[in-house]
Design a protein around this motif. Structure first.
Motif, short mmCIF file in Angstrom:
data_model
loop_
_atom_site.label_atom_id
_atom_site.label_comp_id
_atom_site.label_asym_id
_atom_site.label_seq_id
_atom_site.Cartn_x
_atom_site.Cartn_y
_atom_site.Cartn_z
N GLU A 208 -5.93 7.04 -6.21
CA GLU A 208 -6.34 6.49 -4.92
C GLU A 208 -5.54 7.13 -3.79
N LEU B 126 -3.41 7.32 -0.55
CA LEU B 126 -2.47 6.43 0.17
C LEU B 126 -2.89 6.36 1.64
N SER C 72 4.06 9.40 1.46
CA SER C 72 2.67 8.94 1.66
C SER C 72 1.75 10.09 2.05
N HIS D 131 2.84 1.88 -0.83
CA HIS D 131 1.71 1.93 -1.76
C HIS D 131 0.49 1.14 -1.28
N LYS D 132 0.71 0.12 -0.48
CA LYS D 132 -0.42 -0.75 -0.07
C LYS D 132 -1.06 -0.25 1.22
N LEU D 133 -2.25 -0.79 1.53
CA LEU D 133 -2.92 -0.49 2.80
C LEU D 133 -2.18 -1.17 3.95
N PRO E 87 -1.87 -3.68 6.88
CA PRO E 87 -2.61 -4.94 7.03
C PRO E 87 -3.69 -4.86 8.11
N SER F 14 -0.29 -11.93 4.26
CA SER F 14 0.79 -11.25 3.52
C SER F 14 1.82 -12.23 3.00
N THR G 44 5.61 -10.85 -1.72
CA THR G 44 5.01 -10.09 -2.83
C THR G 44 4.30 -8.85 -2.30
N THR G 45 3.57 -9.00 -1.18
CA THR G 45 2.88 -7.85 -0.57
C THR G 45 3.89 -6.77 -0.21
N GLU H 187 5.23 -5.07 -3.35
CA GLU H 187 4.20 -4.18 -3.94
C GLU H 187 3.98 -2.93 -3.10
N SER H 188 4.28 -3.01 -1.81
CA SER H 188 4.12 -1.86 -0.92
C SER H 188 5.23 -0.83 -1.11
#
Length: 462
Positions: free
Chosen positions: A94, A96, A218, A361-363, A365, A371, A374-375, A378-379
């Motif tokens: 995927e 980034l 990224s 790692h995450k999109l 927001p 959020s 944990t968000t 995970e990011s």
């Protein structure tokens, strides 16, 4: 050297880990951490950043308004528009995401620079809200982290690698190609190029290459190259000349800006030394015009370093002694003070990875209130990614046993007495500046040492 090497592990490092979430410390870093050249005074909001009075009024001085504060020169902006549309790295199948964000800062009555509004993409929309300090704590923290993610990559690729390492390589190559060793400008410049070709050659693979550490950011390798390409096309001569840089960004009077305070003093001392040497060998503008080796030198730099871009304001020839003095001041400042300012604090500010995440790692927001901690976890980069970057930053911040400090010239290149006396005066002025900075730092909670001549190398060696 071990992890407990006192030249690396500092109180600043501990302070960052403890205070990285705080708005006051967040703003402070855009003045005094490793990337102090990105914010500028904002007298009018960009049309694509629709911050309203109602949004930011709670964070301004009571009874004031955004408009009033802009008129007073208390509002500053960081616009990351050059990130917009850059291809990112594919990780686990995927792509980034990098935020091409905007961040608004307010200089409050306590002289603290505070972030007050963040928009994470260039075009305003329902899915691109403006985040505020009053939002859910993790929303606001995540927004700040995405701004810092783009900033960390801009710092490494542009302000560190391109604007110090790679530009100094251009100056080095032109000096080796155009000046004989007996030329006075070769003698003046060459000590400031020690080890630079060596470190750049290695760094192109281990740090910046397709398999280098920065390729795991990224943006990845191709994205970083595109970021440098865009930045080079916009680069100006004045942005590399610190006095003009500060004025252009409207930062002449912002308080607690130690990079500016120490940098301008250092620039002046280097300039005074360079002026004395250049005027000794070039008594008139005519001498400058007639020096074919000097003209060839600046022509090569303009052609190969700045790709013949006249809009950049870089000189393609010299007609006056003052032009030579200014350019050589910029070259020496870049290879010494500027590199120190963007390099030496990397372990201090960036080894606590959440503070300067090169990878998220995450999109970014797109809505508020969704959020959690944990968000954020995970990011952030995983353990392996974190360790490899911390190790790199440790390496980049090391000092070595054969370090040559700014103004030290172990090899006697000049035969004449006059330039030797000029060097002695240069060293005395640097020593005095070092004492002044040390006195100031003794009163600061977070000392600013990166432009103290006692810690600035004479060339880019790491």
């Amino acid at each position: 050297m071990g992890w407990d090497d006192p030249s690396i592990v500092s109180n600043t490092n501990d302070y960052v880990a403890e205070h990285w979430k705080e708005n006051e410390f967040y703003g402070f870093q855009f003045l005094n951490a490793v990337n102090p050249n990105v914010i500028k005074r904002c007298s009018e909001l960009p049309s694509n950043f629709p911050v309203t009075e109602e949004m930011v009024k709670p964070f301004l001085e009571e009874g004031s308004s955004l408009q009033k504060e802009m008129e007073k020169g208390h509002i500053f902006i960081y616009d990351q528009k050059k990130m917009d549309g850059i291809p990112t790295r594919v990780c686990n199948g995927e792509s980034l995401h990098v935020a091409a964000g905007l961040c608004l800062f307010y200089l409050n009555p306590k002289n603290k620079l505070m972030p007050v509004a963040i928009q994470l993409q260039q075009q305003p929309s329902e899915e691109n809200p403006i985040f505020l300090p009053s939002d859910l704590e993790t929303d606001w923290l995540l927004a700040k982290m995405f701004i810092k993610n783009a900033d960390a990559m801009d710092h490494q690729a542009v302000h560190h690698l391109m604007n110090t390492h790679f530009l100094t390589e251009v100056y080095t190559m032109a000096t080796l190609r155009c000046f004989p060793e007996i030329h006075p400008l070769y003698k003046l410049l060459f000590p400031h190029f020690r080890y630079t070709l060596h470190i750049n050659t290695g760094g192109r693979n281990t740090l910046f290459g397709p398999d280098g550490t920065l390729s795991t950011s990224s943006l990845g390798y191709n994205g970083m190259i595109e970021l440098m390409r865009r930045s080079l096309s916009e680069l100006t001569y004045s942005s590399l000349c610190l006095p003009e840089n500060i004025t252009a960004r409207g930062l002449e009077s912002i308080p607690n800006f130690y990079y500016r305070d120490d940098g301008l003093k250092l620039w002046t001392i280097i300039n005074r030394f360079v002026k004395a040497v250049v005027e000794y060998y070039y008594p008139s503008d005519d001498e400058v015009s007639k020096d074919t080796e000097l003209q060839e030198w600046i022509s090569e730099i303009f052609t190969h370093g700045f790709l013949g871009n006249k809009a950049s304001g870089f000189p393609e020839s010299f007609h006056a002694v003052s032009e030579v003095t200014k350019f050589i001041t910029m070259v020496i400042f870049t290879a010494t003070g500027q590199h120190s300012a963007v390099n030496n604090g990397q372990f201090d500010y960036c080894s606590w990875i959440p503070n300067c995440p090169l990878l998220l790692h995450k999109l970014p927001p797109t809505t508020k209130g969704q959020s959690s901690m944990t968000t954020i976890l995970e990011s952030l980069p995983n353990v392996g990614e974190t360790v490899s970057w911390a190790a790199l930053l440790h390496l980049l911040s090391e000092t070595y046993s054969d370090t040559v400090l700014l103004g030290t010239y172990p090899e006697e290149r000049f035969d004449e007495l006059a330039p030797k006396q000029m060097m002695k005066k240069f060293q005395e002025e640097l020593s005095h500046l070092s004492e002044t900075i040390a006195t100031r730092n003794s009163k600061l909670e977070i000392p600013y040492t990166y432009l103290d001549p006692a810690y600035v190398e004479n060339s880019i060696t790491i």
